[in-house]
Design an enzyme around this catalytic site. Structure first.
Site, PDB file in Angstrom:
ATOM      1  N   GLU B  49     -35.893   2.438 -48.893  1.00 31.12           N
ATOM      2  CA  GLU B  49     -35.234   2.336 -47.600  1.00 31.12           C
ATOM      3  C   GLU B  49     -35.796   3.812 -46.838  1.00 31.12           C
ATOM      4  O   GLU B  49     -35.642   3.691 -45.565  1.00 31.12           O
ATOM      5  CB  GLU B  49     -33.757   2.520 -48.011  1.00 31.12           C
ATOM      6  CG  GLU B  49     -33.058   1.447 -48.448  1.00 31.12           C
ATOM      7  CD  GLU B  49     -33.150   1.037 -49.871  1.00 31.12           C
ATOM      8  OE1 GLU B  49     -33.815   2.043 -50.514  1.00 31.12           O
ATOM      9  OE2 GLU B  49     -32.378   0.259 -50.394  1.00 31.12           O
ATOM     10  N   PHE B 111     -18.151  -0.395 -56.250  1.00 26.24           N
ATOM     11  CA  PHE B 111     -19.588  -0.417 -56.578  1.00 26.24           C
ATOM     12  C   PHE B 111     -20.481   0.002 -55.347  1.00 26.24           C
ATOM     13  O   PHE B 111     -20.093  -0.763 -54.235  1.00 26.24           O
ATOM     14  CB  PHE B 111     -20.094  -1.905 -57.230  1.00 26.24           C
ATOM     15  CG  PHE B 111     -21.392  -1.850 -57.465  1.00 26.24           C
ATOM     16  CD1 PHE B 111     -21.950  -1.060 -58.446  1.00 26.24           C
ATOM     17  CD2 PHE B 111     -22.040  -2.765 -57.127  1.00 26.24           C
ATOM     18  CE1 PHE B 111     -23.340  -1.373 -58.813  1.00 26.24           C
ATOM     19  CE2 PHE B 111     -23.378  -3.011 -57.331  1.00 26.24           C
ATOM     20  CZ  PHE B 111     -24.153  -2.204 -58.117  1.00 26.24           C
ATOM     21  N   GLN B 112     -21.384   0.648 -55.438  1.00 27.23           N
ATOM     22  CA  GLN B 112     -22.265   0.939 -54.140  1.00 27.23           C
ATOM     23  C   GLN B 112     -21.437   1.160 -52.969  1.00 27.23           C
ATOM     24  O   GLN B 112     -21.926   0.980 -51.981  1.00 27.23           O
ATOM     25  CB  GLN B 112     -23.249  -0.282 -53.983  1.00 27.23           C
ATOM     26  CG  GLN B 112     -24.255  -0.263 -55.055  1.00 27.23           C
ATOM     27  CD  GLN B 112     -25.244  -1.573 -54.561  1.00 27.23           C
ATOM     28  OE1 GLN B 112     -25.155  -2.464 -53.849  1.00 27.23           O
ATOM     29  NE2 GLN B 112     -26.489  -1.100 -55.331  1.00 27.23           N
ATOM     30  N   LYS B 161     -18.422  -5.335 -45.515  1.00 26.39           N
ATOM     31  CA  LYS B 161     -19.152  -6.747 -45.801  1.00 26.39           C
ATOM     32  C   LYS B 161     -18.101  -7.836 -45.443  1.00 26.39           C
ATOM     33  O   LYS B 161     -18.338  -8.987 -44.892  1.00 26.39           O
ATOM     34  CB  LYS B 161     -19.032  -6.913 -47.543  1.00 26.39           C
ATOM     35  CG  LYS B 161     -19.786  -8.343 -47.771  1.00 26.39           C
ATOM     36  CD  LYS B 161     -19.974  -8.313 -49.463  1.00 26.39           C
ATOM     37  CE  LYS B 161     -20.974  -9.439 -49.949  1.00 26.39           C
ATOM     38  NZ  LYS B 161     -21.384  -9.305 -51.258  1.00 26.39           N
ATOM     39  N   MET B 510     -50.167  24.081 -48.632  1.00 28.24           N
ATOM     40  CA  MET B 510     -49.111  24.997 -47.756  1.00 28.24           C
ATOM     41  C   MET B 510     -48.421  26.129 -48.515  1.00 28.24           C
ATOM     42  O   MET B 510     -48.539  27.097 -48.252  1.00 28.24           O
ATOM     43  CB  MET B 510     -48.490  24.275 -46.781  1.00 28.24           C
ATOM     44  CG  MET B 510     -47.833  25.552 -45.713  1.00 28.24           C
ATOM     45  SD  MET B 510     -48.918  26.205 -44.904  1.00 28.24           S
ATOM     46  CE  MET B 510     -49.219  25.261 -43.387  1.00 28.24           C
TER      47      MET B 510
END
Lengths: 189, 607
Positions: B49, B111-112, B161, B510
């Site tokens: 993502e 969940f999630q 949802k 760097m």
């Protein structure tokens, strides 16, 4: 003693916000992530149900007031911000305290509450719960005096404030936040 | 018309002229992925993502349109937090849609589940949790409006949802449906202040235009060029502004800041007037702030009023859109007797007239003394610095270690002038900004404010999706490449032919440079190995062409080969000198007066 009243470092902002969930978290989160200090906070519905009013006393030693106002202004649900000059506004707080008041001192405590125009809201065998509403400095004075008798528990509310009126009945400054001219800063993206 | 919330969401995106979105489905966002099958919107399936977010950023930076990404709840949403933070720092318009657990499950540690609106409050311009499907058309319209107007930035829409599944009555949201009583973005500047600013810039002896990313956001490159050419004032372009003013222009001084060139840094330090246009006095530009440009008065133009006086007090602070304010300045210039630039456009001006003086600007004196002539001594000083302190490197011929700057010069010279360059963060980014010649706006895509390693590969993919007509090169470091390289699988499968130049010095370069210069060469956790991973093998496994380059002789042919491939991504593993450092450099917390130039420039003069 505690200078809870009109410290020069403190400025009062009244912030009109949309009455939507999470708005207080946005305001509080902005203060914490940018390192600004909130000295006192009061939130309540305004006279328009779409909006709530947050009264924030900020400690401007932590950062310039102008920057705090401008960053607050960038929050989308913030509709307007008004800075209230303590000299030109009416500020009030509420104090509730449970105080030791055995038989030998009870009369003195009741007398003190009377002098400050407070109220006794609960009575126990050797304690009193007292209430006082007033200007922050007045509450400071009362707190200092009552401490001698023994404070068991005390709570003070966040500060609320409105601008003073002038003789013609108008607010001295600044006018009501709902009116567009009241914007301390113009809203901007 | 009755639609499901999911259908209404996709339809709302279509109505915003979204042509492409980047994303990855999952449980909570599943209902919204169903109508994508029937939508005109192209969906690019990423491998992580974070890649979706950076692709949307790359797309937005080169097209000027908002980038759109869609991910699921919980880990999907938290994986896109870094791109949101990145876009917030660099003012990039993004609209990110996240799935959320059903409204009945919110707050139960389902969940999630993650509180993504809470998590992203401080790194989005605004975010919304939709609890009623009827709000979907309005909120999407509000989201695009907020993301793209005023100071642009990322926004997030969290869609539970059940809201996506339930039917709602569709409506076309009109402007009056937007419920944003606290949002009134600024546009034009205050004409009184604009006039003051113009009088100041005409009176200045050593002015510098300090152009920032806001010029690009405002589509103000042409207006800036007109302003510079009409007044003869030199321009520095910050890391976020590279390309907004052509590097090949005689008035261009290049990049200022921690790794800016000597002339750009020192011109700002010595200037008597900085005209900050869409720039924000970032610490990487100013160095130690109390030592920054001590004699300069400041004109500061920014669309975000909170940037004015935030870091440095401005003598004239104008809140407004940079392009509109520059246009107002051009009108004010004409009013003050300075019309369109003439044949000396961009040049050093003709012979000095008799009216060169430092007298305060009134309308009369300004008309008498063309600023281009007044600036001749200043321009001469700048030219002298440019001659004395150029950017340099030392490429030994033959078997000498390959210098990253040599690779970049070869790449620059072998690609079209309007090639889009994306970079990650670190030495390679600074080398790219220093050595590329940016002559066109929207050809430089990088992570400036947040400094997000791993930005280059996905940002380049997003840029190529937005501008398929242009060649897109990512200049990446080996450390950065390893963070997001998996998106080359996305590029291969979607046939997005980006080209990646890894400047592989086997170090987090760097950090290594800082440890060498400021930590007594105590190298802590910076060595990466040149051969692990095998970059060519990895590229080929991801469906790309992989090429390895070890020496200067191989550079040109490898680049030519990569430029000829247009059906798949190409990765070139340039094995570069591990010990090369980026110069000039202003140490963190140091004054810009203490700029450290390449040691070869100061040999023998004790500097």
């Amino acid at each position: 003693m505690s200078v809870y009243g009109t410290d020069k470092r403190h400025h009062t902002l009244t912030v009109l916000v949309e009455n939507k969930s999470g708005v207080l978290a946005r305001v509080a989160g902005l203060f914490s992530r940018r390192g600004y200090n909130i000295f006192s906070l009061a939130v309540a519905p305004s006279d328009n149900e779409r909006f709530s009013r947050i009264t924030i006393v900020v400690d401007v030693e932590s950062s310039p007031l102008e920057q705090i106002i401008k960053q607050l202004d960038k929050l989308i649900p913030v509709v307007s911000i008004t800075e209230l000059d303590p000299e030109r506004s009416r500020e009030r707080e509420l104090l509730l305290a449970t105080v030791e008041a055995a038989a030998d001192t009870r009369g003195q405590v009741i007398q003190l509450v009377g002098v400050f125009e407070g109220k006794i809201v609960d009575v126990g065998p050797d304690r009193l719960t007292v209430m006082l509403a007033g200007a922050p400095t007045k509450l400071d004075d009362f707190e200092d005096l009552i401490r001698a008798y023994g404070i068991v528990e005390m709570q003070r509310s966040g500060r609320v404030a409105l601008p003073m009126l002038d003789r013609s009945g108008e607010h001295l400054a600044p006018p009501r936040p709902e009116s567009p001219v009241a914007l301390t800063t113009e809203k901007a993206g | 018309m009755e639609l499901t919330g999911a259908q209404a969401l996709i339809k709302s995106l279509e109505m915003q002229q979204v042509e492409v979105m980047f994303g990855l489905p999952g449980g909570a966002i599943l209902p919204v992925y169903d109508p994508i099958i029937d939508s005109s919107i192209r969906h690019i399936l990423v491998r992580h993502e974070q890649g979706a977010g950076h692709m949307a950023e790359g797309y937005a930076q080169v097209t000027g349109r908002p980038g759109v990404a869609m991910v699921t709840s919980g880990p999907g949403a938290t994986n896109i937090v870094t791109p949101l933070a990145d876009a917030y720092m660099d003012s990039i318009p993004l609209v990110v849609v996240t799935g959320q657990v059903a409204t009945s499950a919110i707050g139960t540690d389902a969940f999630q589940e993650s509180d993504i609106t809470g998590i992203t409050m401080g790194i989005t311009k605004h975010n919304w949790l939709i609890t009623d499907g009827a709000d979907i058309p309005r909120v999407v319209a509000e989201a695009f409006h907020v993301a793209t107007t005023g100071r642009p930035g990322p926004v997030l829409i969290d869609v539970p949802k059940d809201v996506a599944i339930k039917p709602m009555e569709w409506y076309h949201p009109g402007p009056s449906d937007l419920d944003l009583p606290g949002y009134h973005p600024l546009t034009e500047g205050d004409p009184v202040l604009v006039r003051q600013a113009v009088e100041m810039l005409l009176a200045a002896e050593r002015p510098v235009i300090y152009a920032g990313g806001g010029i690009l956001k405002a589509r103000g490159a042409e207006a800036l060029r007109e302003l510079a050419e009409r007044t003869g004032i030199p321009v520095v372009t910050t890391l976020m502004a590279r390309g907004c003013f052509p590097d090949s222009h005689p008035l261009c001084l290049g990049m200022p800041g921690m790794h800016g060139n000597y002339t750009a840094v020192t011109a700002m330090q010595r200037s008597d007037l900085l005209i900050a246009l869409g720039s924000r006095f970032d610490d990487r530009v100013t160095g130690r702030i109390d030592a920054f440009a001590p004699e300069a008065k400041i004109i500061h133009v920014d669309i975000d009023p909170a940037e004015l006086h935030k870091v440095r007090h401005a003598d004239v602070a104008i809140a407004g859109d940079c392009r509109l304010v520059i246009d107002e300045m051009l009108v004010a210039l004409a009013d003050l007797g300075l019309p369109h630039s003439d044949a000396t456009r961009g040049g050093s001006g003709g012979a000095p007239s008799d009216a060169v003086s430092g007298a305060p600007a009134t309308a009369g004196s300004v008309a008498a003394s063309h600023p281009r002539e007044r600036l001749i001594p200043w321009r001469a000083q700048l030219s002298q610095w440019q001659g004395r302190f150029p950017l340099v490197y030392d490429q030994q011929p033959g078997s000498g270690a390959l210098k990253p700057q040599f690779v970049l010069e070869a790449l620059r010279d072998a690609t079209p002038d309007d090639t889009i360059v994306a970079s990650g963060v670190g030495q390679h980014q600074m080398f790219a900004s220093q050595w590329w010649q940016f002559d066109y706006p929207y050809t430089w895509v990088n992570s400036g404010g947040l400094g997000t390693m791993g930005f280059a590969v996905p940002a380049a993919i997003g840029a190529k999706v937005g501008r398929p007509d242009k060649m897109v090169w990512a200049v990446d470091g080996d450390g950065c490449f390893q963070m997001t390289a998996q998106e080359l699988v996305t590029a291969s499968s979607e046939r997005i032919p980006v080209k990646i130049a890894i400047l592989n010095n086997a170090y987090l370069g760097m950090v290594r440079q800082w440890q060498e210069m400021f930590y007594e060469e105590r190298y802590s956790e910076v060595y990466l190995s040149p051969d692990l991973p095998d970059y060519v093998g990895w590229a080929e496994a991801m469906g790309c062409v992989g090429i390895r380059v070890d020496s200067t002789e191989e550079v040109a042919s490898a680049i030519d080969k990569a430029n000829d491939i247009d059906d798949r991504p190409v990765v070139i593993d340039f094995r570069t000198d591990a010990f090369e450092k980026v110069f000039p450099m202003v140490a963190a917390g140091a004054s810009n007066d203490d700029i450290i130039v390449d040691p070869s420039l100061t040999e023998g003069d004790g500097r």
